[in-house]
Structures are given as C-alpha cells and as structure tokens.
Write an enzyme that holds these catalytic residues in place. Structure first.
Site, PDB file in Angstrom:
ATOM      1  N   TYR A 104       0.845  -1.191   0.000  1.00  0.00           N
ATOM      2  CA  TYR A 104       0.000   0.000   0.000  1.00  0.00           C
ATOM      3  C   TYR A 104       0.883   1.246   0.000  1.00  0.00           C
ATOM      4  O   TYR A 104       1.980   1.225  -0.532  1.00  0.00           O
ATOM      5  CB  TYR A 104      -0.994  -0.050   1.167  1.00  0.00           C
ATOM      6  CG  TYR A 104      -2.185   0.822   0.863  1.00  0.00           C
ATOM      7  CD1 TYR A 104      -3.006   0.551  -0.229  1.00  0.00           C
ATOM      8  CD2 TYR A 104      -2.461   1.955   1.608  1.00  0.00           C
ATOM      9  CE1 TYR A 104      -4.076   1.370  -0.558  1.00  0.00           C
ATOM     10  CE2 TYR A 104      -3.530   2.778   1.295  1.00  0.00           C
ATOM     11  CZ  TYR A 104      -4.331   2.490   0.203  1.00  0.00           C
ATOM     12  OH  TYR A 104      -5.373   3.302  -0.123  1.00  0.00           O
ATOM     13  N   ARG A 129      -9.241  10.867  -7.515  1.00  0.00           N
ATOM     14  CA  ARG A 129      -8.346  11.506  -6.538  1.00  0.00           C
ATOM     15  C   ARG A 129      -7.536  10.424  -5.833  1.00  0.00           C
ATOM     16  O   ARG A 129      -7.768  10.101  -4.680  1.00  0.00           O
ATOM     17  CB  ARG A 129      -9.161  12.317  -5.521  1.00  0.00           C
ATOM     18  CG  ARG A 129      -8.338  13.280  -4.679  1.00  0.00           C
ATOM     19  CD  ARG A 129      -9.095  13.695  -3.444  1.00  0.00           C
ATOM     20  NE  ARG A 129      -9.448  12.562  -2.602  1.00  0.00           N
ATOM     21  CZ  ARG A 129      -8.615  11.984  -1.729  1.00  0.00           C
ATOM     22  NH1 ARG A 129      -7.370  12.410  -1.608  1.00  0.00           N
ATOM     23  NH2 ARG A 129      -9.020  10.961  -0.994  1.00  0.00           N
ATOM     24  N   LYS A 187      -6.136  -2.280  -0.956  1.00  0.00           N
ATOM     25  CA  LYS A 187      -6.984  -2.214   0.239  1.00  0.00           C
ATOM     26  C   LYS A 187      -7.530  -3.589   0.616  1.00  0.00           C
ATOM     27  O   LYS A 187      -7.565  -3.970   1.791  1.00  0.00           O
ATOM     28  CB  LYS A 187      -8.153  -1.252  -0.001  1.00  0.00           C
ATOM     29  CG  LYS A 187      -7.772   0.208  -0.009  1.00  0.00           C
ATOM     30  CD  LYS A 187      -7.725   0.780   1.398  1.00  0.00           C
ATOM     31  CE  LYS A 187      -7.410   2.264   1.362  1.00  0.00           C
ATOM     32  NZ  LYS A 187      -7.438   2.886   2.685  1.00  0.00           N
ATOM     33  N   GLU A 214     -13.580   4.626  -2.256  1.00  0.00           N
ATOM     34  CA  GLU A 214     -12.154   4.912  -2.096  1.00  0.00           C
ATOM     35  C   GLU A 214     -11.665   5.905  -3.154  1.00  0.00           C
ATOM     36  O   GLU A 214     -11.861   5.705  -4.349  1.00  0.00           O
ATOM     37  CB  GLU A 214     -11.357   3.607  -2.215  1.00  0.00           C
ATOM     38  CG  GLU A 214      -9.952   3.684  -1.696  1.00  0.00           C
ATOM     39  CD  GLU A 214      -9.895   3.843  -0.177  1.00  0.00           C
ATOM     40  OE1 GLU A 214      -9.001   4.557   0.305  1.00  0.00           O
ATOM     41  OE2 GLU A 214     -10.740   3.253   0.524  1.00  0.00           O
ATOM     42  N   ASP A 215     -11.061   6.989  -2.690  1.00  0.00           N
ATOM     43  CA  ASP A 215     -10.387   7.969  -3.558  1.00  0.00           C
ATOM     44  C   ASP A 215     -11.301   8.575  -4.616  1.00  0.00           C
ATOM     45  O   ASP A 215     -10.916   8.737  -5.782  1.00  0.00           O
ATOM     46  CB  ASP A 215      -9.146   7.343  -4.200  1.00  0.00           C
ATOM     47  CG  ASP A 215      -8.019   7.175  -3.186  1.00  0.00           C
ATOM     48  OD1 ASP A 215      -8.154   7.691  -2.070  1.00  0.00           O
ATOM     49  OD2 ASP A 215      -7.011   6.533  -3.513  1.00  0.00           O
ATOM     50  N   ASP A 239     -13.501   5.341   3.311  1.00  0.00           N
ATOM     51  CA  ASP A 239     -12.284   5.273   4.108  1.00  0.00           C
ATOM     52  C   ASP A 239     -11.584   6.624   4.174  1.00  0.00           C
ATOM     53  O   ASP A 239     -10.981   6.965   5.186  1.00  0.00           O
ATOM     54  CB  ASP A 239     -11.342   4.208   3.529  1.00  0.00           C
ATOM     55  CG  ASP A 239     -10.186   3.902   4.463  1.00  0.00           C
ATOM     56  OD1 ASP A 239     -10.420   3.804   5.685  1.00  0.00           O
ATOM     57  OD2 ASP A 239      -9.046   3.772   3.979  1.00  0.00           O
ATOM     58  N   ASP A 240     -11.644   7.407   3.092  1.00  0.00           N
ATOM     59  CA  ASP A 240     -10.988   8.715   3.085  1.00  0.00           C
ATOM     60  C   ASP A 240     -11.645   9.668   4.084  1.00  0.00           C
ATOM     61  O   ASP A 240     -10.973  10.489   4.698  1.00  0.00           O
ATOM     62  CB  ASP A 240     -11.044   9.328   1.680  1.00  0.00           C
ATOM     63  CG  ASP A 240     -10.405   8.432   0.642  1.00  0.00           C
ATOM     64  OD1 ASP A 240      -9.232   8.069   0.822  1.00  0.00           O
ATOM     65  OD2 ASP A 240     -11.075   8.066  -0.344  1.00  0.00           O
ATOM     66  N   ASN A 286      -0.673  11.837   1.788  1.00  0.00           N
ATOM     67  CA  ASN A 286       0.031  10.736   1.124  1.00  0.00           C
ATOM     68  C   ASN A 286       0.219  11.050  -0.356  1.00  0.00           C
ATOM     69  O   ASN A 286      -0.556  11.810  -0.924  1.00  0.00           O
ATOM     70  CB  ASN A 286      -0.783   9.436   1.255  1.00  0.00           C
ATOM     71  CG  ASN A 286      -0.753   8.881   2.663  1.00  0.00           C
ATOM     72  OD1 ASN A 286       0.287   8.820   3.285  1.00  0.00           O
ATOM     73  ND2 ASN A 286      -1.910   8.474   3.165  1.00  0.00           N
TER      74      ASN A 286
END
Length: 605
Positions: free
Chosen positions: A153, A206, A224, A296-297, A319-320, A461
């Site tokens: 990851y 993103r 993930k 996610e993202d 999760d973000d 990150n």
C-alpha cells in the site's frame, strides 16, 4: 456412453444451480454443511471451519489436478505438495522432486524481495505472487507486515497506479466503464465468486495525493482488499475490487498509448450520478443488503454526495472520510496521555478543508461531546480550518462549500499560515492538504513557541506530499514534538534520544472495522460505530509507546488489534440494533479471531 454423458451434464447443471443460489463454490469440504458465520460470513470454501490439519479436496467444477492445480492461486502450494499429494493429483514430474515447506518458500521469497532496490519492483513481484499462490502471499504479508505494508500500500501503490498501464500483467477485480451502462448487473454476474462480503470501489479521480489517474486507480482497491485479508482476516474469495471508469481529465494518460481506460474526458453531472446509481442498485440486487461497499479515492464533491445519498439505504463506508477520521481521532485520544486534559481542553487547526479534514473534525466534535458533554456546536468552535483562501471564517460564508460552513467561525480573515497559527494558538496542527513541504521551519517553530509538546500530524500521502518529515518536526521543535504522518518515516535520533514517528495509517482501522460489520451482519454504518473503532485502537497505545513518541501501537500487532476493533464495532452494532446475526456471540473478540482467514497451506486428499 450417452447415459454417462447425461450424468455429467446433470451434475454440471446441479453445480450451476447451486452456484447461482450461492450454495456451491470451488472449494468443497466435509465442513460445507456448517451454518453461516457472522451474519453472511458463510464459510463456503471450508477454509476456516475445519481444523488446520483436516484433509480437504481442491474442487473446481471437478477436482483440480495436474497442471491446472499449479495454475490455480487458491490451491497452488508451489513446491510444498507432498509426494502423496503429487501422486493423487497428477503432479509428479510437473514439479522438481524436492518438497519445500511453506516456511522455506517464504524465506526464499523475502530474500529475493530484499534484493530489489526499487520499491516498485518489489510491488510487481508481490502481485505476481498473489496471482500464482494466494496463501503464500498472505502468509508473507502477515509475517512481514512492517516491511511489506509500505510496498503493498502507500507509498508504493501510488507509483504503481501512476504506471499501472505499463506494468499491467493480469487483470484483478472488475472494470466497469461507461460502455457498460445498462448492463452493470450482467457485469457483476461475470465475477466467478457469488458470496461477496466486502467491495472496495474507486472512480480514480483523486488517487492518494496524485490526482486523477482514471482507470489506473485499480491499484487502490486491490491493495486495500489485500489488507482486509492480511490485517482483518476477511477471506480473499469474499473480496471484490472494482474500478468505475467514467473517463479521466488527465491529459498525460489520455495521450499514453499504454493507458488501460476509456479515452474520454471524465463524465459529470447527471450522466455520472445515474451511472453510479445503476451500480449501487445492481450491487444490492446481486449481493444483498449486507455487502459492505467501501468508497475509495473519489473527488471531494462526489465522496460526500455518495456517502450522504447511500448511507440510509446501503452498508457503505468511505475510508478517506470515515476511516481517516477514526484513525486520526484515535491518535488524538492517545496523545492526551502526553498532553493531559480532555479533547475539549485543546484547540485543533486543520490545514486542508477537504473530505479527509472535515470528516476528522466531525468525529472529533462528536467525541468531545461524548467525553465532556460539550454540545457539538460548542465543540466545533475548538476546531479551525485553513483552505486555499486562508482561514475559514464566517465572513466567507456565502462562497463556502456546504461541508465547510459548519467550521466557519467569527474571526477576521487571515491568509498566511504562520499568522493563523499565532492567532488561533492550536495545540495540534493537522495537515490534510495533499501539498508537500507546507509545514516549513517557520510554521513548526510557531507551533513550538507556545506549546510545550506541539502535536504535528502531516497526514497527506504519499511521502512526497507529506506536509513535513518526521526529522524536520523533531529537529525544528528541539525534540518536543509529538509527530504522526500518513506515510511511514524511519525513527529519528535527536540529542541521543530515538523517536518513533507514528503513522496514522487507515490500515489500523478499516480492516477491523469491516470485519466487525461483516461478522455482526450489520446493515448500516453509524458514527457511534466509528467512535467504537477509534476507542478500541486508542486503548491499545501503552505508556511505553508514548514515551517513545508513539501515538499508535506497533503495526506488527495489527491482527490482534483488528480483532478488538471488530469486537467493539460489532458490540456497538448490536447495541444500536443494526446487527442481523442472532444471537449475539458471548465473546466477540474470540468470535472475531475465529472468523479470520488462515494463510497456512492445507493438506489435500
């Protein structure tokens, strides 16, 4: 002959019917008659309900044997097949004559991985291992977590996504593009596994702090879900990575001959929302109400909209927004052991007012209410935000996006970060901007000028986007900072003392959180369940950890931590009334551990 053929056809039809009803799959054992575990965690493969030494049969539609067995990553054991297994499954001559244990194969692979200098080469090697020997991959990852987590990851997965088209070997997961509009349910049915419990989905807009990577964002769901299995114990067969390809606005990718996605500008508006609605409807229709969908993202505007739209009707988790909030909150709670007081006694300044920052702030305000019974509106006054235009203040209310408005306080406009710090005087400076090197020496020194122990959290990150490094935070505060980051940093020595930077890695939270939802059969996610996960994680930080400058426990203990998080989350689900697995297990921690995937090789009959 005709009668024999009829029997074969009849058998195949039975298999097909059972597969369509979710009653049969590739792995059949004496334990298949056991009831569903954890409200939908059905052990259809017999992977965990039998004892480890129980002999099992590697079935596909027929017994997997010979060359096909060696090419099936779920059953392949490399050179660990015994002589008896080689005879029984027609492997003699297809392997070198020596039998090598899983442990020795693991040692050999780690030796090979360490010979690579480039992290991306290690990533490619690990993904190739996952494609040929699933159990060995997860055994390797579990036993070498601290070393391999940054490879599987962040930060390495970011580079892998950037170059996904160039390093593409073998497809993993489902790619659902605009070309599939009106056929998404059919696409889902193409996936061979029917008992799916966790889906991680991205639209690639993103990716980490790297921006729009389109279809190449698939590295994120794959990574993930590898952690869902390695850290949370969710079976790989129950995990499904999905990329929603609605185009990309990345000109470099659109002009890249190796780009693997559709070559058009990103769809927006009604076209986008209708496509996502078809997707979410098909997911529920195909997999039921208890499948967890982790967003996610996604870009900020879509992330908030999707979470708000589907939380009342689906089991969804971002999760973000929520995972980052839970893991950062647990770090803030753990930091109180060094700072003293309660959360309500401190002031928090967020540099970056996107989905991550505002998600953390919402959960932080809720925890303040739980700790000190401070009304949420009053709690929010302890939390400030800085966006691209400066301090978020009430005089800017008309131009602010809706999710920023609750954080606009009465104050004169200020644009310079150093001046903002001097005006607000925060205990904690939390970076969620995605902009590297923005916590300069002057910024850190300003924090240290009025804080005995300034709390610096550079959460963006990958490493290149981190607001500052661990070394900078410790040196510029003369070793007084409590530091945490989103990506890993090595220990830092200052004035003879070694500091161990904390990593606010979502991997601490989401695997255990997801396991808790799955094993309780939860049908919705509530904020109280996120608080339960944070409290469970924060409670694992010892005084010894704090003395080393750590606000997170060692990642090597993550599976045990995940079991405790899962138990806390499940307990809260039962308390709220959203759990469907009844009756509630007496010992939720032991039950969580019993549900976890075991990566050790099994013996074949």
């Amino acid at each position: 002959m005709q009668q024999a053929l009829k029997k074969i056809v009849s058998f195949s039809e039975q298999i097909t019917r059972r597969r369509n009803r979710g009653l049969c799959c590739r792995f059949i054992s004496m334990a298949d008659t056991t009831s569903a575990v954890g409200g939908g965690v059905q052990d259809v493969y017999g992977e965990d309900c039998a004892t480890e030494d129980q002999i099992i049969t590697p079935w596909t539609l027929s017994v997997a044997s010979g060359y096909n067995l060696l090419r099936d990553p779920r059953y392949n054991k490399g050179m660990a097949f015994t002589h008896e297994e080689r005879d029984a499954h027609y492997l003699r001559g297809l392997l070198p004559p020596v039998v090598i244990s899983q442990q020795l194969q693991e040692k050999r692979l780690m030796q090979n991985l360490r010979s690579f200098e480039a992290p991306l080469h290690k990533y490619i090697s690990l993904m190739e291992l996952l494609d040929r020997d699933e159990k060995l991959f997860f055994k390797l990852l579990i036993d070498n977590m601290e070393e391999l987590l940054p490879i599987v990851y962040t930060p390495t997965v970011g580079e892998a996504c950037q170059r996904y088209g160039s390093i593409f070997r073998r497809p993993r997961g489902l790619f659902i593009s605009l070309n599939d509009k009106g056929k998404i349910l059919e696409v889902l049915k193409n996936w061979p596994e029917k008992s799916i419990q966790v889906i991680v989905v991205t639209d690639g807009e993103r990716i980490l702090g790297l921006g729009d990577l389109g279809c190449q964002g698939m590295g994120i769901p794959v990574g993930k879900l590898a952690l869902y299995t390695a850290l949370g114990g969710v079976r790989p067969s129950a995990c499904l990575p999905i990329t929603i390809d609605v185009g990309t606005n990345n000109e470099k990718l659109l002009n890249d001959e190796f780009y693997i996605g559709i070559r058009q500008r990103r769809a927006t508006g009604k076209v986008y929302s209708d496509f996502l609605h078809e997707f979410m409807t098909a997911i529920k229709q195909n997999y039921g109400e208890k499948v967890l969908v982790q967003f996610e993202d996604f870009a900020n505007h879509n992330a908030f909209e999707l979470l708000e739209k589907y939380s009342p009707t689906h089991l969804v988790f971002n999760d973000d927004v929520q995972g980052t909030a839970a893991v950062v909150l647990s770090g803030l709670v753990a930091a109180l052991k060094s700072l003293g007081g309660t959360l309500a006694d401190h002031t928090f300044l967020f540099f970056g007012a996107g989905e991550a920052g505002t998600g953390i702030a919402e959960l932080l305000a809720l925890e303040m209410y739980h700790q000190a019974k401070l009304p949420v509106d009053e709690s929010r006054k302890k939390i400030w935000f800085v966006d691209s235009k400066g301090l978020v203040v009430s005089s800017r209310m008309e131009s602010l996006q809706a999710f920023k408005k609750p954080w606009a306080h009465d104050h004169e406009p200020v644009t310079n970060l150093i001046d903002i710090i001097k005006a607000v005087k925060p205990t904690a400076l939390i970076g969620t901007s995605g902009q590297g090197k923005t916590f300069t020496k002057e910024v850190i020194e300003a924090m240290a000028s009025f804080n005995k122990k300034p709390l610096i959290m550079a959460l963006s990150n990958p490493t290149t986007q981190s607001e500052c490094t661990a070394e900078e935070a410790y040196y510029w505060t003369e070793g007084r900072a409590i530091f945490s980051s989103g990506s890993p940093f090595n220990p830092v020595e200052y004035n003879g003392k070694v500091f161990f930077p904390g990593q606010a890695n979502n991997a601490y939270i989401f695997p255990g959180f997801g396991l808790g939802l799955v094993m309780s059969g939860a049908i919705r996610v509530h904020k109280e369940m996120l608080l339960a996960a944070s409290e469970a994680l924060g409670g694992t930080v010892t005084q010894e950890d704090c003395q080393k400058g750590m606000i997170y426990p060692p990642i090597s203990n993550i599976r045990k931590i995940s079991a405790h998080i899962a138990a806390n989350v499940a307990a809260k689900a039962y308390e709220i009334g959203v759990a469907t697995r009844l009756p509630q297990p007496e010992n939720l921690v032991k039950f969580a551990e019993s549900c976890m995937y075991n990566p050790n090789y099994r013996n074949y009959r």
